[in-house]
Design a protein around this motif. Structure first.
Motif, PDB file in Angstrom:
ATOM      1  N   LEU A 288      -6.038 112.672 -14.259  1.00 36.68           N
ATOM      2  CA  LEU A 288      -6.541 114.043 -14.084  1.00 36.68           C
ATOM      3  C   LEU A 288      -7.324 114.496 -15.312  1.00 36.68           C
ATOM      4  O   LEU A 288      -8.379 115.139 -15.194  1.00 36.68           O
ATOM      5  CB  LEU A 288      -5.379 114.998 -13.810  1.00 36.68           C
ATOM      6  N   ALA A 289      -6.821 114.153 -16.495  1.00 31.68           N
ATOM      7  CA  ALA A 289      -7.532 114.515 -17.725  1.00 31.68           C
ATOM      8  C   ALA A 289      -8.858 113.767 -17.812  1.00 31.68           C
ATOM      9  O   ALA A 289      -9.880 114.331 -18.239  1.00 31.68           O
ATOM     10  CB  ALA A 289      -6.667 114.200 -18.946  1.00 31.68           C
ATOM     11  N   TYR A 290      -8.864 112.497 -17.399  1.00 29.70           N
ATOM     12  CA  TYR A 290     -10.097 111.712 -17.411  1.00 29.70           C
ATOM     13  C   TYR A 290     -11.117 112.321 -16.454  1.00 29.70           C
ATOM     14  O   TYR A 290     -12.307 112.425 -16.788  1.00 29.70           O
ATOM     15  CB  TYR A 290      -9.784 110.275 -17.003  1.00 29.70           C
ATOM     16  N   LEU A 291     -10.678 112.735 -15.286  1.00 30.93           N
ATOM     17  CA  LEU A 291     -11.566 113.370 -14.321  1.00 30.93           C
ATOM     18  C   LEU A 291     -12.158 114.650 -14.893  1.00 30.93           C
ATOM     19  O   LEU A 291     -13.373 114.876 -14.812  1.00 30.93           O
ATOM     20  CB  LEU A 291     -10.795 113.669 -13.032  1.00 30.93           C
ATOM     21  N   PHE A 292     -11.306 115.475 -15.482  1.00 30.18           N
ATOM     22  CA  PHE A 292     -11.780 116.741 -16.058  1.00 30.18           C
ATOM     23  C   PHE A 292     -12.770 116.474 -17.187  1.00 30.18           C
ATOM     24  O   PHE A 292     -13.828 117.120 -17.273  1.00 30.18           O
ATOM     25  CB  PHE A 292     -10.586 117.544 -16.584  1.00 30.18           C
ATOM     26  N   GLY A 293     -12.456 115.514 -18.063  1.00 30.38           N
ATOM     27  CA  GLY A 293     -13.346 115.200 -19.175  1.00 30.38           C
ATOM     28  C   GLY A 293     -14.687 114.658 -18.695  1.00 30.38           C
ATOM     29  O   GLY A 293     -15.749 115.021 -19.224  1.00 30.38           O
ATOM     30  N   ALA A 294     -14.658 113.782 -17.685  1.00 27.93           N
ATOM     31  CA  ALA A 294     -15.901 113.217 -17.153  1.00 27.93           C
ATOM     32  C   ALA A 294     -16.763 114.301 -16.509  1.00 27.93           C
ATOM     33  O   ALA A 294     -17.991 114.316 -16.685  1.00 27.93           O
ATOM     34  CB  ALA A 294     -15.586 112.120 -16.138  1.00 27.93           C
ATOM     35  N   LEU A 295     -16.132 115.215 -15.775  1.00 30.07           N
ATOM     36  CA  LEU A 295     -16.887 116.313 -15.158  1.00 30.07           C
ATOM     37  C   LEU A 295     -17.490 117.232 -16.220  1.00 30.07           C
ATOM     38  O   LEU A 295     -18.614 117.723 -16.062  1.00 30.07           O
ATOM     39  CB  LEU A 295     -15.983 117.103 -14.210  1.00 30.07           C
ATOM     40  N   CYS A 296     -16.743 117.452 -17.308  1.00 30.93           N
ATOM     41  CA  CYS A 296     -17.274 118.275 -18.406  1.00 30.93           C
ATOM     42  C   CYS A 296     -18.487 117.592 -19.042  1.00 30.93           C
ATOM     43  O   CYS A 296     -19.486 118.253 -19.353  1.00 30.93           O
ATOM     44  CB  CYS A 296     -16.192 118.515 -19.454  1.00 30.93           C
ATOM     45  N   LEU A 297     -18.410 116.269 -19.233  1.00 36.45           N
ATOM     46  CA  LEU A 297     -19.555 115.538 -19.781  1.00 36.45           C
ATOM     47  C   LEU A 297     -20.767 115.649 -18.864  1.00 36.45           C
ATOM     48  O   LEU A 297     -21.904 115.823 -19.333  1.00 36.45           O
ATOM     49  CB  LEU A 297     -19.194 114.065 -19.967  1.00 36.45           C
ATOM     50  N   MET A 298     -20.540 115.551 -17.560  1.00 39.75           N
ATOM     51  CA  MET A 298     -21.642 115.664 -16.604  1.00 39.75           C
ATOM     52  C   MET A 298     -22.254 117.060 -16.653  1.00 39.75           C
ATOM     53  O   MET A 298     -23.482 117.216 -16.594  1.00 39.75           O
ATOM     54  CB  MET A 298     -21.143 115.335 -15.199  1.00 39.75           C
ATOM     55  N   ALA A 299     -21.393 118.086 -16.769  1.00 37.65           N
ATOM     56  CA  ALA A 299     -21.899 119.455 -16.835  1.00 37.65           C
ATOM     57  C   ALA A 299     -22.711 119.687 -18.110  1.00 37.65           C
ATOM     58  O   ALA A 299     -23.772 120.314 -18.081  1.00 37.65           O
ATOM     59  CB  ALA A 299     -20.733 120.440 -16.764  1.00 37.65           C
TER      60      ALA A 299
ATOM     61  N   SER B 267     -24.282 117.390 -19.812  1.00 37.45           N
ATOM     62  CA  SER B 267     -25.533 116.643 -19.656  1.00 37.45           C
ATOM     63  C   SER B 267     -26.536 117.425 -18.812  1.00 37.45           C
ATOM     64  O   SER B 267     -27.730 117.488 -19.135  1.00 37.45           O
ATOM     65  CB  SER B 267     -25.241 115.286 -19.010  1.00 37.45           C
ATOM     66  N   TYR B 268     -26.046 118.039 -17.745  1.00 35.73           N
ATOM     67  CA  TYR B 268     -26.931 118.847 -16.897  1.00 35.73           C
ATOM     68  C   TYR B 268     -27.510 120.017 -17.674  1.00 35.73           C
ATOM     69  O   TYR B 268     -28.722 120.300 -17.595  1.00 35.73           O
ATOM     70  CB  TYR B 268     -26.150 119.346 -15.681  1.00 35.73           C
ATOM     71  N   LEU B 269     -26.666 120.706 -18.439  1.00 36.02           N
ATOM     72  CA  LEU B 269     -27.139 121.858 -19.208  1.00 36.02           C
ATOM     73  C   LEU B 269     -28.121 121.437 -20.302  1.00 36.02           C
ATOM     74  O   LEU B 269     -29.074 122.169 -20.605  1.00 36.02           O
ATOM     75  CB  LEU B 269     -25.951 122.591 -19.838  1.00 36.02           C
ATOM     76  N   LEU B 270     -27.901 120.253 -20.877  1.00 31.22           N
ATOM     77  CA  LEU B 270     -28.796 119.777 -21.937  1.00 31.22           C
ATOM     78  C   LEU B 270     -30.172 119.397 -21.402  1.00 31.22           C
ATOM     79  O   LEU B 270     -31.197 119.693 -22.031  1.00 31.22           O
ATOM     80  CB  LEU B 270     -28.173 118.568 -22.639  1.00 31.22           C
ATOM     81  N   PHE B 271     -30.208 118.746 -20.238  1.00 34.07           N
ATOM     82  CA  PHE B 271     -31.474 118.219 -19.734  1.00 34.07           C
ATOM     83  C   PHE B 271     -32.141 119.119 -18.695  1.00 34.07           C
ATOM     84  O   PHE B 271     -33.286 118.860 -18.319  1.00 34.07           O
ATOM     85  CB  PHE B 271     -31.257 116.816 -19.159  1.00 34.07           C
ATOM     86  N   ARG B 272     -31.442 120.159 -18.261  1.00 31.66           N
ATOM     87  CA  ARG B 272     -32.058 121.079 -17.304  1.00 31.66           C
ATOM     88  C   ARG B 272     -33.333 121.717 -17.850  1.00 31.66           C
ATOM     89  O   ARG B 272     -34.319 121.854 -17.108  1.00 31.66           O
ATOM     90  CB  ARG B 272     -31.048 122.144 -16.901  1.00 31.66           C
ATOM     91  N   PRO B 273     -33.379 122.164 -19.133  1.00 31.09           N
ATOM     92  CA  PRO B 273     -34.617 122.765 -19.650  1.00 31.09           C
ATOM     93  C   PRO B 273     -35.831 121.842 -19.568  1.00 31.09           C
ATOM     94  O   PRO B 273     -36.965 122.331 -19.595  1.00 31.09           O
ATOM     95  CB  PRO B 273     -34.264 123.076 -21.110  1.00 31.09           C
ATOM     96  N   LEU B 274     -35.615 120.513 -19.475  1.00 28.87           N
ATOM     97  CA  LEU B 274     -36.746 119.600 -19.367  1.00 28.87           C
ATOM     98  C   LEU B 274     -37.566 119.870 -18.111  1.00 28.87           C
ATOM     99  O   LEU B 274     -38.801 119.724 -18.111  1.00 28.87           O
ATOM    100  CB  LEU B 274     -36.257 118.152 -19.355  1.00 28.87           C
ATOM    101  N   ILE B 275     -36.880 120.248 -17.024  1.00 25.15           N
ATOM    102  CA  ILE B 275     -37.599 120.534 -15.780  1.00 25.15           C
ATOM    103  C   ILE B 275     -38.509 121.741 -15.978  1.00 25.15           C
ATOM    104  O   ILE B 275     -39.687 121.728 -15.593  1.00 25.15           O
ATOM    105  CB  ILE B 275     -36.594 120.778 -14.636  1.00 25.15           C
TER     106      ILE B 275
END
Length: 327
Positions: free
Chosen positions: A29-40, A42-50
């Motif tokens: 469960l902690a791994y899932l939460f951590g992976a989802l946080c990393l994905m979020a 990453s999305y916030l970091l690269f969203r301004p590129l669009i």
């Protein structure tokens, strides 16, 4: 109770750990939460590129339509926007690299504390984690060095063999032979140094090259354990993708009429609504979550053989103090 190091104990060590109950489900469960946080993140970091890319396209088109000296304007705009986008990409990748290494170190430490020390589940950012980040850096440096040395060796050896045999057709065979030799050498080195993380957790200090001594005379059992685990992971991965893919395909087929109506109406919003329908999103999201959990499980399982090698180091050491004895 200490466990004797052997082939079967090595690849099953993840299932034979002692210590407090409930580790695996808390870890997953902690791994899932951590992976989802990393994905979020990453999305916030690269969203301004669009937005930057769309803004650049709009400015270039506007300059081409309105300015008399359009070519010079476009060149300047392209150079400026390309620099901004490249800078953002570099910054984002560096940030994600640091966060990814930290993510690996945190969960590697949690897994090794369980497999080596028989502790319960805990996530920390402390001395163990920073030491493992250095271990990861050493692995990275070794991998880069290995690739460079391997490429040079293959090129030089292949050229020498072709020249000596005066037969260019033998180049392909020479390359394959060199690749097999280099791959075997690096597999041997990788297996011999595999307990580096486990021994670092065990001893509370950087113990990368000391892992070489802990695997003396144990290469084949370790290698066999990793081969079996690799097959196990490959089979589970195949069935996971099969089940998820079948579920998504079935959901798409059930909603094919909705897609056809949206296409016939030439309504992009209706098409988007059909794609984002619950019947399709549910298997997609559920499959993604399940795959992340499987990745966490594979991560845990793969750490087992090296952890047992560190835990049963015949020289003793650290908190384990577990030489090869029968349970």
């Amino acid at each position: 109770m200490a466990t004797r190091f052997s082939f079967d104990n090595a690849f099953l060590h993840f299932a034979k750990t002692e210590g407090p109950r409930g580790f695996l489900w808390k870890y997953l469960l902690a791994y899932l939460f951590g992976a989802l946080c990393l994905m979020a993140i990453s999305y916030l970091l690269f969203r301004p590129l669009i937005n930057m890319a769309m803004s650049a396209i709009f400015e270039i088109i506007s300059a081409g339509m309105s300015e008399p000296e359009a070519d010079q304007m476009i060149e300047a705009l392209v150079a400026r926007r390309a620099t901004e986008i490249a800078g953002w990409i570099v910054m984002g990748n560096i940030s994600m690299l640091v966060l990814g290494v930290l993510f690996w170190a945190v969960f590697e430490a949690a897994v090794q504390r369980r497999l080596v020390r028989d502790e319960g589940f805990s996530l920390q950012i402390g001395a163990d984690e920073f030491r493992l980040m250095l271990i990861g850096l050493i692995w990275f440096g070794l991998a880069v060095t290995g690739q460079i040395v391997s490429i040079i060796f293959i090129l030089v050896s292949t050229a020498s063999l072709v020249y000596a045999l005066d037969n260019p057709a033998g180049g392909a065979i020479a390359v394959l032979g060199c690749l097999a030799l280099v791959s075997g050498i690096w597999i041997w080195i990788g297996v011999r140094l595999a307990p580096a993380s486990a021994m670092t957790i065990r001893d509370g200090k950087i113990a990368f090259f000391d892992a070489w001594h802990a695997t003396k005379g144990r290469f084949w059992p370790l290698f066999g354990a990793y081969v079996v685990l690799a097959i196990f992971i490959a089979v589970l991965s195949y069935f996971t993708f099969y089940v998820v893919g079948t579920s998504v395909a079935a959901a798409v087929m059930e909603n094919i009429a909705r897609f056809e109506r949206a296409v016939e109406a030439q309504n992009p919003f209706a098409l988007l609504s059909a794609i984002l329908h619950f019947d399709i999103l549910a298997p997609l999201i559920g499959g993604g979550v399940f795959w992340i959990l499987m990745q966490g499980f594979f991560f845990y399982v793969w750490a087992g053989p090296a952890a047992l090698a560190a835990k049963t180091d015949p020289r003793g050491g650290g908190v384990a103090q577990a030489p090869d004895v029968f349970a």
